[in-house]
Design a protein around this motif. Structure first.
Motif, short mmCIF file in Angstrom:
data_model
loop_
_atom_site.label_atom_id
_atom_site.label_comp_id
_atom_site.label_asym_id
_atom_site.label_seq_id
_atom_site.Cartn_x
_atom_site.Cartn_y
_atom_site.Cartn_z
N HIS A 253 -12.10 -6.86 37.47
CA HIS A 253 -12.43 -8.14 38.08
C HIS A 253 -11.16 -8.90 38.47
N PRO A 254 -11.19 -9.61 39.62
CA PRO A 254 -10.07 -10.50 39.92
C PRO A 254 -10.04 -11.64 38.92
N TYR A 255 -8.84 -12.06 38.54
CA TYR A 255 -8.66 -13.12 37.55
C TYR A 255 -7.66 -14.12 38.13
N LEU A 256 -8.13 -15.33 38.41
CA LEU A 256 -7.29 -16.37 39.00
C LEU A 256 -6.66 -17.21 37.90
N VAL A 257 -5.41 -17.59 38.11
CA VAL A 257 -4.71 -18.47 37.18
C VAL A 257 -4.34 -19.74 37.93
N THR A 258 -4.89 -20.86 37.46
CA THR A 258 -4.64 -22.15 38.10
C THR A 258 -3.63 -22.95 37.28
N LEU B 228 -15.98 -13.24 39.07
CA LEU B 228 -14.67 -13.85 39.25
C LEU B 228 -14.32 -14.54 37.93
N MET B 229 -13.11 -14.29 37.43
CA MET B 229 -12.66 -14.92 36.20
C MET B 229 -11.51 -15.87 36.53
N LEU B 230 -11.31 -16.86 35.66
CA LEU B 230 -10.32 -17.90 35.95
C LEU B 230 -9.84 -18.54 34.66
N SER B 231 -8.58 -18.94 34.63
CA SER B 231 -8.05 -19.75 33.54
C SER B 231 -6.91 -20.61 34.05
N ASP B 232 -6.63 -21.66 33.30
CA ASP B 232 -5.45 -22.48 33.58
C ASP B 232 -4.24 -21.83 32.93
N GLN C 103 4.25 -19.29 38.32
CA GLN C 103 4.98 -18.68 39.43
C GLN C 103 4.00 -18.37 40.56
N LEU C 104 4.25 -18.95 41.75
CA LEU C 104 3.42 -18.59 42.88
C LEU C 104 3.53 -17.10 43.11
N GLY C 105 2.41 -16.47 43.38
CA GLY C 105 2.36 -15.02 43.50
C GLY C 105 1.75 -14.39 42.26
N ASP C 106 1.82 -15.11 41.13
CA ASP C 106 1.25 -14.61 39.88
C ASP C 106 -0.11 -15.23 39.59
N GLN C 107 -0.67 -15.98 40.54
CA GLN C 107 -1.91 -16.68 40.24
C GLN C 107 -3.15 -15.79 40.37
N VAL C 108 -2.97 -14.54 40.79
CA VAL C 108 -4.08 -13.60 40.79
C VAL C 108 -3.67 -12.39 39.96
N THR C 109 -4.45 -12.10 38.93
CA THR C 109 -4.22 -10.93 38.09
C THR C 109 -5.49 -10.08 38.13
N ILE C 110 -5.44 -8.93 37.48
CA ILE C 110 -6.60 -8.05 37.42
C ILE C 110 -7.03 -7.92 35.96
N ALA C 111 -8.29 -8.20 35.69
CA ALA C 111 -8.85 -8.04 34.34
C ALA C 111 -9.61 -6.71 34.29
N ILE C 112 -9.30 -5.91 33.28
CA ILE C 112 -10.01 -4.66 33.05
C ILE C 112 -10.74 -4.77 31.72
N LEU C 113 -12.05 -4.55 31.73
CA LEU C 113 -12.84 -4.58 30.51
C LEU C 113 -13.30 -3.16 30.20
N ASP D 264 2.91 -4.40 35.54
CA ASP D 264 3.27 -3.01 35.81
C ASP D 264 4.53 -2.90 36.66
N LYS D 265 4.97 -1.68 36.89
CA LYS D 265 6.22 -1.44 37.63
C LYS D 265 6.15 -1.90 39.08
N PHE D 266 4.96 -2.26 39.56
CA PHE D 266 4.81 -2.77 40.91
C PHE D 266 4.69 -4.29 40.95
N GLY D 267 4.80 -4.93 39.76
CA GLY D 267 4.75 -6.39 39.68
C GLY D 267 3.35 -6.96 39.56
N ILE D 268 2.34 -6.11 39.33
CA ILE D 268 0.96 -6.56 39.19
C ILE D 268 0.66 -6.81 37.71
N THR D 269 0.08 -7.97 37.41
CA THR D 269 -0.28 -8.30 36.03
C THR D 269 -1.71 -7.86 35.76
N TRP D 270 -1.86 -7.12 34.66
CA TRP D 270 -3.15 -6.60 34.21
C TRP D 270 -3.49 -7.21 32.86
N GLN D 271 -4.76 -7.61 32.71
CA GLN D 271 -5.28 -8.08 31.43
C GLN D 271 -6.25 -7.01 30.93
#
Length: 141
Positions: free
Chosen positions: A6-11, A67-71, A79-89, A127-134
């Motif tokens: 799921h996409p995970y937004l960080v506000t 869609l998931m979200l947290s502050d 950091q702008l660019g880090d406001q979207v992460t990927i959540a894996i359940l 990850d090594k590509f700069g993508i944040t995974w939860q």
């Protein structure tokens, strides 16, 4: 292996507003919203007053999607660019450990896998590509 992504937004402190905005804009159903103040107390940690009403986790159902979200927690860099992460359940701790171990190859551990009040095993990796995974274990699904 059952896996849900799921996409995970960080506000940045406006999570409550974002939940309402996406609810209306996307005709989303609010599955749940939990604030940092509603979390069980952590021994030796005092929750800052400015964090109590911030969104710790929200889930919205949009059609067949989630869609998931947290502050962002106060004092943590936003950091702008880090406001979207990927959540894996994942269904089991073994599955979570396997995915976590594979994603950490060449990456950076943000939060080691550990038991939390919302998951028996949860952690975060960039990850090594700069993508944040939860990575989260959800045995109820």
């Amino acid at each position: 292996m059952s896996i849900r992504v799921h996409p995970y937004l960080v506000t940045n402190g406006n999570g409550q507003e974002a939940v309402k905005f996406y609810q209306e804009a996307l005709d989303a159903e609010i599955v749940g919203v939990q604030t940092f103040g509603e979390m069980p107390p952590e021994p030796g940690f005092t929750l800052p007053e400015e964090a109590k009403n911030l969104v710790m986790h929200a889930m919205l159902k949009i059609g067949d999607s989630v869609l998931m979200l947290s502050d962002n927690f106060p004092g943590q860099p936003y950091q702008l660019g880090d406001q979207v992460t990927i959540a894996i359940l994942l269904d089991t701790g073994d599955q979570s450990k396997k995915v976590f171990d594979q994603l950490k190859d060449g990456g950076t551990i943000i939060m080691p896998l550990q038991e939390t009040s919302w998951s028996p095993l949860y952690g975060q990796i960039k990850d090594k590509f700069g993508i944040t995974w939860q990575i989260s274990t959800d045995p109820t699904h």
